[in-house]
Design a protein around this motif. Structure first.
Motif, PDB file in Angstrom:
ATOM      1  N   LEU A 101      83.729 -29.747 153.653  1.00  0.00           N
ATOM      2  CA  LEU A 101      83.626 -30.212 152.273  1.00  0.00           C
ATOM      3  C   LEU A 101      82.171 -30.331 151.836  1.00  0.00           C
ATOM      4  O   LEU A 101      81.351 -30.953 152.523  1.00  0.00           O
ATOM      5  CB  LEU A 101      84.316 -31.574 152.155  1.00  0.00           C
ATOM      6  CG  LEU A 101      84.158 -32.338 150.841  1.00  0.00           C
ATOM      7  CD1 LEU A 101      84.863 -31.601 149.704  1.00  0.00           C
ATOM      8  CD2 LEU A 101      84.698 -33.762 150.989  1.00  0.00           C
ATOM      9  N   VAL A 102      81.850 -29.724 150.712  1.00  0.00           N
ATOM     10  CA  VAL A 102      80.561 -29.948 150.055  1.00  0.00           C
ATOM     11  C   VAL A 102      80.862 -30.844 148.859  1.00  0.00           C
ATOM     12  O   VAL A 102      81.363 -30.384 147.833  1.00  0.00           O
ATOM     13  CB  VAL A 102      79.902 -28.629 149.603  1.00  0.00           C
ATOM     14  CG1 VAL A 102      78.518 -28.898 149.027  1.00  0.00           C
ATOM     15  CG2 VAL A 102      79.813 -27.641 150.763  1.00  0.00           C
ATOM     16  N   ASP A 103      80.601 -32.137 149.013  1.00  0.00           N
ATOM     17  CA  ASP A 103      81.097 -33.099 148.027  1.00  0.00           C
ATOM     18  C   ASP A 103      80.029 -33.622 147.074  1.00  0.00           C
ATOM     19  O   ASP A 103      80.224 -34.654 146.421  1.00  0.00           O
ATOM     20  CB  ASP A 103      81.785 -34.273 148.730  1.00  0.00           C
ATOM     21  CG  ASP A 103      80.846 -35.063 149.634  1.00  0.00           C
ATOM     22  OD1 ASP A 103      79.682 -34.645 149.787  1.00  0.00           O
ATOM     23  OD2 ASP A 103      81.284 -36.097 150.178  1.00  0.00           O
ATOM     24  N   ASP A 104      78.907 -32.903 146.978  1.00  0.00           N
ATOM     25  CA  ASP A 104      77.862 -33.310 146.041  1.00  0.00           C
ATOM     26  C   ASP A 104      77.319 -32.075 145.329  1.00  0.00           C
ATOM     27  O   ASP A 104      77.001 -31.065 145.972  1.00  0.00           O
ATOM     28  CB  ASP A 104      76.725 -34.029 146.773  1.00  0.00           C
ATOM     29  CG  ASP A 104      75.655 -34.521 145.812  1.00  0.00           C
ATOM     30  OD1 ASP A 104      75.847 -35.589 145.203  1.00  0.00           O
ATOM     31  OD2 ASP A 104      74.638 -33.819 145.652  1.00  0.00           O
ATOM     32  N   LYS A 105      77.206 -32.150 144.003  1.00  0.00           N
ATOM     33  CA  LYS A 105      76.786 -30.991 143.221  1.00  0.00           C
ATOM     34  C   LYS A 105      75.357 -30.555 143.571  1.00  0.00           C
ATOM     35  O   LYS A 105      75.027 -29.368 143.488  1.00  0.00           O
ATOM     36  CB  LYS A 105      76.889 -31.293 141.725  1.00  0.00           C
ATOM     37  CG  LYS A 105      75.982 -32.428 141.247  1.00  0.00           C
ATOM     38  CD  LYS A 105      76.143 -32.668 139.759  1.00  0.00           C
ATOM     39  CE  LYS A 105      75.149 -33.728 139.271  1.00  0.00           C
ATOM     40  NZ  LYS A 105      75.219 -33.929 137.815  1.00  0.00           N
ATOM     41  N   GLY A 106      74.511 -31.508 144.011  1.00  0.00           N
ATOM     42  CA  GLY A 106      73.151 -31.161 144.415  1.00  0.00           C
ATOM     43  C   GLY A 106      73.140 -30.302 145.662  1.00  0.00           C
ATOM     44  O   GLY A 106      72.351 -29.357 145.778  1.00  0.00           O
ATOM     45  N   VAL A 107      74.032 -30.614 146.601  1.00  0.00           N
ATOM     46  CA  VAL A 107      74.138 -29.824 147.827  1.00  0.00           C
ATOM     47  C   VAL A 107      74.686 -28.437 147.499  1.00  0.00           C
ATOM     48  O   VAL A 107      74.259 -27.438 148.081  1.00  0.00           O
ATOM     49  CB  VAL A 107      75.023 -30.540 148.860  1.00  0.00           C
ATOM     50  CG1 VAL A 107      75.140 -29.705 150.133  1.00  0.00           C
ATOM     51  CG2 VAL A 107      74.448 -31.917 149.193  1.00  0.00           C
ATOM     52  N   VAL A 108      75.639 -28.376 146.562  1.00  0.00           N
ATOM     53  CA  VAL A 108      76.164 -27.080 146.132  1.00  0.00           C
ATOM     54  C   VAL A 108      75.044 -26.235 145.530  1.00  0.00           C
ATOM     55  O   VAL A 108      74.951 -25.026 145.785  1.00  0.00           O
ATOM     56  CB  VAL A 108      77.311 -27.258 145.107  1.00  0.00           C
ATOM     57  CG1 VAL A 108      77.734 -25.899 144.539  1.00  0.00           C
ATOM     58  CG2 VAL A 108      78.503 -27.938 145.753  1.00  0.00           C
ATOM     59  N   TYR A 109      74.174 -26.870 144.745  1.00  0.00           N
ATOM     60  CA  TYR A 109      73.047 -26.144 144.137  1.00  0.00           C
ATOM     61  C   TYR A 109      72.146 -25.549 145.218  1.00  0.00           C
ATOM     62  O   TYR A 109      71.759 -24.371 145.156  1.00  0.00           O
ATOM     63  CB  TYR A 109      72.241 -27.087 143.244  1.00  0.00           C
ATOM     64  CG  TYR A 109      71.138 -26.389 142.476  1.00  0.00           C
ATOM     65  CD1 TYR A 109      71.343 -25.926 141.178  1.00  0.00           C
ATOM     66  CD2 TYR A 109      69.880 -26.174 143.052  1.00  0.00           C
ATOM     67  CE1 TYR A 109      70.340 -25.277 140.483  1.00  0.00           C
ATOM     68  CE2 TYR A 109      68.871 -25.525 142.377  1.00  0.00           C
ATOM     69  CZ  TYR A 109      69.103 -25.077 141.087  1.00  0.00           C
ATOM     70  OH  TYR A 109      68.106 -24.420 140.403  1.00  0.00           O
ATOM     71  N   ASP A 110      71.805 -26.368 146.226  1.00  0.00           N
ATOM     72  CA  ASP A 110      70.945 -25.878 147.314  1.00  0.00           C
ATOM     73  C   ASP A 110      71.624 -24.742 148.075  1.00  0.00           C
ATOM     74  O   ASP A 110      70.969 -23.765 148.465  1.00  0.00           O
ATOM     75  CB  ASP A 110      70.608 -27.026 148.274  1.00  0.00           C
ATOM     76  CG  ASP A 110      69.732 -28.094 147.628  1.00  0.00           C
ATOM     77  OD1 ASP A 110      69.083 -27.783 146.607  1.00  0.00           O
ATOM     78  OD2 ASP A 110      69.717 -29.230 148.140  1.00  0.00           O
ATOM     79  N   LEU A 111      72.940 -24.877 148.296  1.00  0.00           N
ATOM     80  CA  LEU A 111      73.690 -23.837 148.997  1.00  0.00           C
ATOM     81  C   LEU A 111      73.691 -22.547 148.196  1.00  0.00           C
ATOM     82  O   LEU A 111      73.551 -21.452 148.758  1.00  0.00           O
ATOM     83  CB  LEU A 111      75.121 -24.313 149.241  1.00  0.00           C
ATOM     84  CG  LEU A 111      75.986 -23.449 150.158  1.00  0.00           C
ATOM     85  CD1 LEU A 111      75.481 -23.517 151.591  1.00  0.00           C
ATOM     86  CD2 LEU A 111      77.448 -23.908 150.102  1.00  0.00           C
ATOM     87  N   ARG A 112      73.807 -22.662 146.897  1.00  0.00           N
ATOM     88  CA  ARG A 112      73.781 -21.494 146.024  1.00  0.00           C
ATOM     89  C   ARG A 112      72.435 -20.779 146.114  1.00  0.00           C
ATOM     90  O   ARG A 112      72.384 -19.551 146.195  1.00  0.00           O
ATOM     91  CB  ARG A 112      74.055 -21.909 144.572  1.00  0.00           C
ATOM     92  CG  ARG A 112      74.108 -20.741 143.591  1.00  0.00           C
ATOM     93  CD  ARG A 112      74.078 -21.218 142.153  1.00  0.00           C
ATOM     94  NE  ARG A 112      75.203 -22.077 141.851  1.00  0.00           N
ATOM     95  CZ  ARG A 112      75.098 -23.393 141.625  1.00  0.00           C
ATOM     96  NH1 ARG A 112      73.903 -23.989 141.692  1.00  0.00           N
ATOM     97  NH2 ARG A 112      76.159 -24.102 141.341  1.00  0.00           N
TER      98      ARG A 112
END
Length: 275
Positions: free
Chosen positions: A128-139
């Motif tokens: 689970l990636v449960d934070d939008k900031g982490v999703v941004y970095d992953l992107r």
């Protein structure tokens, strides 16, 4: 030890637990359900015996009837309600820029974990990636990895659409790769399981339908799936997905920024009846 316990004060000896046991290891020879010690190894932990007992007399693996929910007929979803839920499902590609409540996400995954699995393996990993900031970095890492593939002319044939995906992000901030979803869920399973791919897809389908009841939108993200599992495998390691796991699929989710007003018409299903 599977700790198979019968409350002899309440057991009526009906034998339903024995007749419904998939492993066929429960005996009614004494009039009370028993499992021989040498057969305990064949228990698949399905707990059908607990679920089917009308008197609440059976416990196994430390789990008893008092910990389950009573299946009252008036609480079961009506056919027309479930039909609306299924027909109203949409793939959401526009999301609000906010995180969901972590407790709500935990609830969604807990309910999804009750989905069927082959041989009742139940070894799915919900990454689970449960934070939008982490999703941004992953992107950003995904985009960098894809750009490197393109620069080195190593992008596989048939994957040319990723060139336009990167351009859209670089030129206008349009996120085609993750569709702007604030959360990602990657479900994987050990490759040695009886049905690793199918287990993942069934769990994600269950997650998606349940999420809708909370007004949460989802997207089956094939682009993210390709990126993580094939094109930029370093992302799989970054996410902590074990090497021996098969990724079933990647799902983005969050509160939609749009609202659909009605169901749509589908073509008549193709049915081949065998008689």
């Amino acid at each position: 030890m599977i700790d198979f316990t019968i409350d002899v004060e309440t057991c009526i000896g009906c034998g339903q637990c024995a007749s419904d046991c998939p492993a066929m290891i429960i005996s009614m020879e004494t009039g009370i359900p028993t499992i021989a010690p040498d057969l305990e190894q064949f228990c698949i932990r399905c707990m059908h015996c607990v679920a089917i007992c009308s008197e609440g007399s059976v416990s196994i693996h430390g789990y008893g009837p008092q910990e389950g929910l009573v299946l009252a007929s008036e609480q079961v979803t009506k056919p027309e309600q479930l039909e609306m839920l299924i027909k109203g499902r949409r793939s959401v590609r526009n999301y609000q820029d906010e995180n969901l409540d972590p407790q709500l996400i935990d609830k969604l995954i807990e309910v999804a974990s009750h989905a069927p699995s082959g041989h009742n393996d139940r070894q799915l990993l919900y990454t689970l990636v449960d934070d939008k900031g982490v999703v941004y970095d992953l992107r950003e890492e995904a985009i960098d990895g894809l750009e490197k593939l393109i620069e080195e002319k190593k992008l596989p044939e048939g994957m040319e659409m990723f060139v336009d995906i990167i351009k859209a992000w670089k030129n206008s901030g349009t996120d085609i790769l993750f569709r702007g979803a604030p959360h990602l869920l990657v479900v994987s399973a050990p490759q040695e399981n009886a049905a690793p791919l199918q287990d993942c897809l069934i769990a994600l389908t269950t997650f998606e339908l349940y999420a809708q009841t909370y007004g949460i939108g989802t997207i089956w993200n094939g682009l993210a799936m390709l990126t993580i599992s094939e094109l930029v495998p370093a992302l799989k390691k970054k996410l902590g997905i074990p090497e021996d796991h098969q990724i079933g699929y990647v799902m983005g989710f969050g509160y939609p920024a749009i609202q659909y007003e009605r169901t749509i018409k589908r073509d008549k299903p193709q049915v081949h009846r065998v008689s």
